[in-house]
Write an enzyme that holds these catalytic residues in place. Structure first.
Site, short mmCIF file in Angstrom:
data_model
loop_
_atom_site.label_atom_id
_atom_site.label_comp_id
_atom_site.label_asym_id
_atom_site.label_seq_id
_atom_site.Cartn_x
_atom_site.Cartn_y
_atom_site.Cartn_z
CE LYS A 66 6.67 -81.86 -4.55
NZ LYS A 66 8.10 -81.45 -4.59
CG ASP A 81 11.68 -76.44 -3.34
OD1 ASP A 81 11.83 -77.18 -4.32
OD2 ASP A 81 11.53 -75.21 -3.44
CD GLU A 113 8.01 -77.96 -3.95
OE1 GLU A 113 7.83 -78.39 -5.11
OE2 GLU A 113 8.96 -78.31 -3.24
#
Length: 298
Positions: free
Chosen positions: A32, A34, A170
């Site tokens: 994921k 950021d 993240e």
């Protein structure tokens, strides 16, 4: 004169936050990033970029769009994340706004889905099939290119999340391989976030009957206090008793910084007491935050 038909913005698929990643071979997992969710439309040699809410930010992302036009010669609609990376190669949300304004050439776009190709709608195709075509379109990573394919991990979600957590990233996004692309909140896409610990000042508290007590926290940057959210004390009872005694002693007439609405039952305190709070990484305001240590003033 024939006019070029522009593709329409597609409302993005929004992953649901979960406590742990799903398992099984029906799922695939990605880092994921950021950054800012971004949709890139390539058509007739032209390129445009849209924010998560459909605002045209093509001027802000000019360098990335130029790289996209050079790499991809076909009409396409890409879904991905616009990021800026730190010295370690990790995406840095704090540096992103400044990079967009002053250093557009430092931006990198990680494409993770292909929603359209040569005028054909791909949203009803399987996720794994869309990503295969996206990989064929972009190719393998090029270290200096502003357009990158978001690589997937094909093993255990728990193992991948543990590795991502060790790298101080993240979190991860897990996607159901057979799912079609649906706009809005989705259970076919889920995200699992890592936690981070930070030091904050207590500016108030709230103790409601039938609800867990919470502390209102703020961070101080450049001598300015900024409200960041609430956290629930998760400390031993003896420390909790000391905490409430200290807060009663620090009662104030008003909050040290505005917190917006919903402060009717809040008791303001002088911002002299600091705490360590554990919270989800990559959020503008504290989420799932708990106080794990009280730093009593001396």
């Amino acid at each position: 004169m024939k006019t070029r038909r522009r593709s329409a913005f597609i409302l993005p698929c929004i992953p649901t936050l979960v406590d742990k990643p799903p398992e099984g071979d029906r799922w695939t997992h990605e880092i994921k990033y950021d950054g800012y969710r971004t949709q890139i439309h390539l058509a007739g040699g032209h390129a445009r970029a849209f924010t998560r809410n459909g605002h045209d930010w093509s001027m802000k992302y000019a360098a990335v769009l130029a790289a996209s036009r050079e790499l991809i010669t076909r009409d396409a609609i890409l879904d991905g994340e616009m990021v800026v990376q730190d010295e370690s190669g990790r995406s840095s949300f704090k540096k992103l706004a400044s990079a967009i304004r002053w250093e557009g050439s430092s931006l990198v776009y990680y494409a993770f889905d292909l929603l359209g190709l040569d005028g054909n709608d791909l949203t009803k195709q399987r996720c794994e099939d869309r990503r295969l075509r996206l990989h064929e379109l972009i190719g393998d990573p090029r270290p200096t290119c502003a357009l990158q394919f978001s690589q997937a991990f094909e093993g255990s979600g728990a193992d991948f999340f543990a590795a991502v957590e060790k790298m101080d990233l993240e979190g991860i996004v897990s996607k159901r391989r057979a799912s079609i692309y649906r706009s809005g909140p989705s259970l076919d896409w889920v995200k699992t976030k890592t936690y981070i610990t930070g030091e904050f000042a207590v500016i108030g508290y709230e103790r409601k009957r039938g609800a867990a007590p919470s502390l209102l926290l703020a961070e101080e940057t450049d001598a300015v206090m900024r409200y960041v959210g609430r956290a629930i004390p998760a400390i031993p009872q003896n420390q909790r008793d000391e905490l409430w005694q200290a807060l009663e002693f620090l009662h104030a007439d008003r909050l040290a910084t505005p917190i917006g609405g919903g402060n009717k039952g809040v008791v303001p305190v002088q911002p002299l007491l600091k705490v360590m709070a554990k919270h989800l990484r990559g959020e503008e305001k504290l989420r799932h935050a708990t106080v794990i240590e009280v730093l009593m003033p001396r």
